[in-house]
Write a protein that holds these residues in place. Structure first.
Motif: not given
Length: 692
Positions: A317, A320-322, A324-325, A355, A358, A362
């Motif tokens: 996670r 992936t979130f890094t 995305g940011a 967003l 993502v 989730y």
């Protein structure tokens, strides 16, 4: 003219360079992966058998598809010229190459992951993810290189045939691979687990090799080709709309700036994906340098400590979130550079897509992970038998459609209000911009699954299987998230391609009071149901043949249950291979020929209705089937962890039945639907000049 030529050269050069960067990264990781030696002869033997079986099937499948590609290319040359034929063949070749390379890498990583699991969980995670990251980077690298080469010689309008070639191969690969793997999986589970009462991947089960080969055929080769076509079609749709788009009436069209933005966006997505991969896998080249920089960001040192501690789910996670940011930050800068006065309009459009992607991922995790109440409810329903397991899974899948569809609608409305259909197309590119890491996380799952099978067949200690099972369970959830992201992006991409078709066919509006349009809508709404029926029926027929063969071997081969008799694995492999190659033909041709037939007989407006109907029902069915299947699978695994009686209990047998129903849902019909709706739309777009 000189300025336009300069801009065009920059676009081609940057696209090509970043495509090569992705490929170079994949090559370096592969070299590091190969340095790991497997010091166990049985693991090497089994890994080699699976590798040979998987590659043999893929070669046969591509041999079958070559005449189809040749015939379609000749027809396109005859009707639309050499450029369209060239782009179609190149798109088909790149899609096939993505599947082939992904398969080769995965079948080299599975045994190494098994051996790494004999050391510790962190080593196993790193090895499996390294294999997955190679698959992910190969897909995006091939995508950008293929687009750059095509764009060098062709116009944007002709370039859409590249997407048609990619989608055609992807659909056959997804359907064929899905039939192969689920026929073997269902046969192995129902006869092995339920009837014979032996563990999953037990070497006494004749279908076990076919099952492990199928994990690669369906979930690596099929998935690689699937996300390749999703990736390139989202970029192509944005390029086609951006070429002629203007923010307000009377403005000059964006031209090359509109074409270049999605290409630069995708190039930056490669950089973001590489950084995300480096956070997870220390085997990546220059990873220590990048991680050192990341640690200096406030709060990230604690994140890295948790990743280093071996928390696999958190690591995946966080990476992936890094990514995305980083993608959102890069989009802000690119929007200013490309559009200046309208930069916030485009930036917010892309951000809405990122967003939404993502959040869809989730929501998919919530509905399909054993950590949440929905899957636990399905598992608890096993107390009253397989019927209630199936009912609760169907209900969950239908309910799970709601929030993702609302998110897709919200992203569509926001992006359209800000930047028209160009905004919607860019939102789809935003969703798929970090395909590199999304597919890396997705491909890690089948590699871990294969590693668990090899561990069981190698009769390694139970602690090893616990590690691989944990990684596999996390992989099931990440795979479900990847499917949710692919389906969400498919809706936006298909909508953008639909608008591009309307422009190319010179349709100003589609009148739903027109009987031909209504007929088109109804036919389009029906096609996903017919397509799913054909796919699931194919799995059912192949699974029946597999079950009979496994039962025969248990009955006729002396000593098979005692371990003294050797199962005839090759016969089960032959059943899956034959079924996959034969049964994939009709569903694939249905997708390719339907737009042509409706366009020729009923006209371009009716074809628009066909596409609209297919998009609506296709998205709903894909979400429903993927989430139901994922929930059934993880409900079974939740019970196998020792809940509700554990392995061998009546609850477990009921959950296995639910899982076998869900297998073709989540791995054959469901994921094929997002390719179906895009393939139909891109076929219409390529042939639009014929329907004017």
């Amino acid at each position: 003219m000189g300025r336009s030529c300069t801009v065009w050269l920059i676009l081609v050069f940057v696209t090509l360079v970043f495509g090569v960067v992705a490929g170079g990264y994949a090559w370096m990781v592969f070299q590091k992966l190969r340095e790991g030696k497997i010091e166990n002869d049985r693991i090497v033997e089994l890994s080699t058998i699976i590798h040979r079986g998987a590659m043999a099937f893929l070669k046969k499948e591509y041999t079958w598809l070559a005449p189809f590609v040749g015939v379609v290319a000749l027809l396109l040359w005859w009707m639309l010229g050499f450029g369209s034929a060239f782009a179609f063949v190149l798109g088909a070749f790149c899609s096939a190459a993505a599947g082939y390379i992904g398969m080769y890498v995965a079948t080299n990583a599975n045994g190494r992951t098994t051996f790494a699991a004999t050391k510790d969980a962190g080593s196993a995670l790193e090895t499996a993810f390294s294999g997955g990251s190679i698959v992910g980077m190969v897909v995006v690298g091939l995508g950008l290189v293929g687009l750059a080469v095509s764009y060098t010689f062709l116009s944007v309008e002709t370039l859409t045939a590249f997407g048609m070639g990619a989608s055609s191969i992807a659909l056959f690969a997804r359907v064929g691979g899905g039939i192969y793997t689920k026929a073997a999986d269902v046969g192995a589970d129902l006869v092995g687990k339920v009837e014979a009462g032996i563990p999953e991947d037990d070497p006494r089960n004749p279908a076990v090799i076919a099952d492990n080969v199928g994990d690669n055929v369906g979930d690596i080769a099929g998935m690689g080709a699937d996300l390749f076509e999703s990736y390139v079609n989202s970029i192509l749709a944005a390029m086609a709309i951006g070429l002629a788009f203007s923010f307000t009436e009377g403005d000059r069209a964006l031209g090359l700036w509109g074409v270049g933005f999605p290409l630069f966006l995708s190039a930056w997505g490669i950089v973001a994906s590489i950084v995300g991969c480096m956070m997870i896998s220390k085997k990546a080249p220059y990873a220590e340098c990048i991680v050192g920089i990341v640690r200096r960001i406030p709060g990230m040192d604690k994140v890295m400590e948790r990743i280093d501690g071996g928390d696999a789910a958190f690591a995946l996670r966080a990476g992936t979130f890094t990514a995305g940011a980083m993608m959102i930050a890069g989009t802000f800068i690119l929007s200013i550079l490309f559009f200046w006065s309208k930069s916030m309009h485009v930036f917010l459009s892309v951000t809405s897509g990122v967003l939404a992607g993502v959040l869809i991922g989730y929501v998919t995790e919530v509905y399909t992970s054993g950590d949440y109440r929905f899957v636990k409810t399905v598992a608890a329903s096993s107390a009253t038998g397989p019927a209630t397991v199936i009912l609760s899974g169907l209900s969950l899948g239908m309910q799970s459609v709601g929030i993702p569809v609302l998110l897709i609608c919200l992203s569509t409305l926001i992006s359209y209000s800000l930047a028209g259909m160009f905004g919607v197309a860019c939102a789809a590119v935003g969703m798929l911009s970090i395909t590199g890491i999304a597919l890396s996380v997705d491909a890690y799952g089948p590699i871990s699954d294969n590693a668990g099978g090899i561990a069981e067949m190698s009769e390694l200690p139970g602690e090893v299987r616990k590690i691989t099972d944990k990684l596999d369970a996390i992989g099931n959830t990440t795979a479900a998230m990847g499917k949710g992201l692919a389906i969400g992006s498919a809706a936006l991409t298909a909508l953008a391609l639909f608008v591009a078709y309307s422009q190319a066919a010179r349709i100003e509006a589609i009148d739903i009071m027109n009987p031909k349009v209504i007929v088109g809508l109804l036919l389009g709404g029906m096609l996903p149901f017919l397509f799913c029926s054909l796919s699931i029926e194919a799995v059912s027929r192949a699974a029946q043949a597999m079950i009979e063969e496994v039962r025969r071997q248990f009955r006729d081969i002396a000593g098979i249950m005692e371990g003294t008799g050797k199962p005839e694995y090759e016969k089960c492999v032959a059943i899956s291979t034959h079924a996959a190659l034969i049964e994939m033909v009709i569903p694939g041709l249905l997708a390719v020929l339907s737009p042509v037939v409706v366009g020729v007989i009923l006209g371009k407006e009716a074809l628009g209705g066909l596409l609209g109907g297919a998009i609506v029902t296709g998205v709903m069915m894909a979400l429903f089937m993927a989430n139901s299947g994922g929930a059934w699978d993880n409900a079974k695994k939740f019970i196998e962890e020792g809940n509700h009686g554990g392995k061998g209990s009546a609850n477990h047998a009921a959950a296995v039945v639910g899982d076998t129903v869900g297998d073709p849902f989540k791995d054959t019909a469901g994921p094929s639907l997002n390719i179906l709706i895009k393939l139909m739309t891109v076929v219409a777009l390529v042939l639009a000049p014929l329907f004017r």
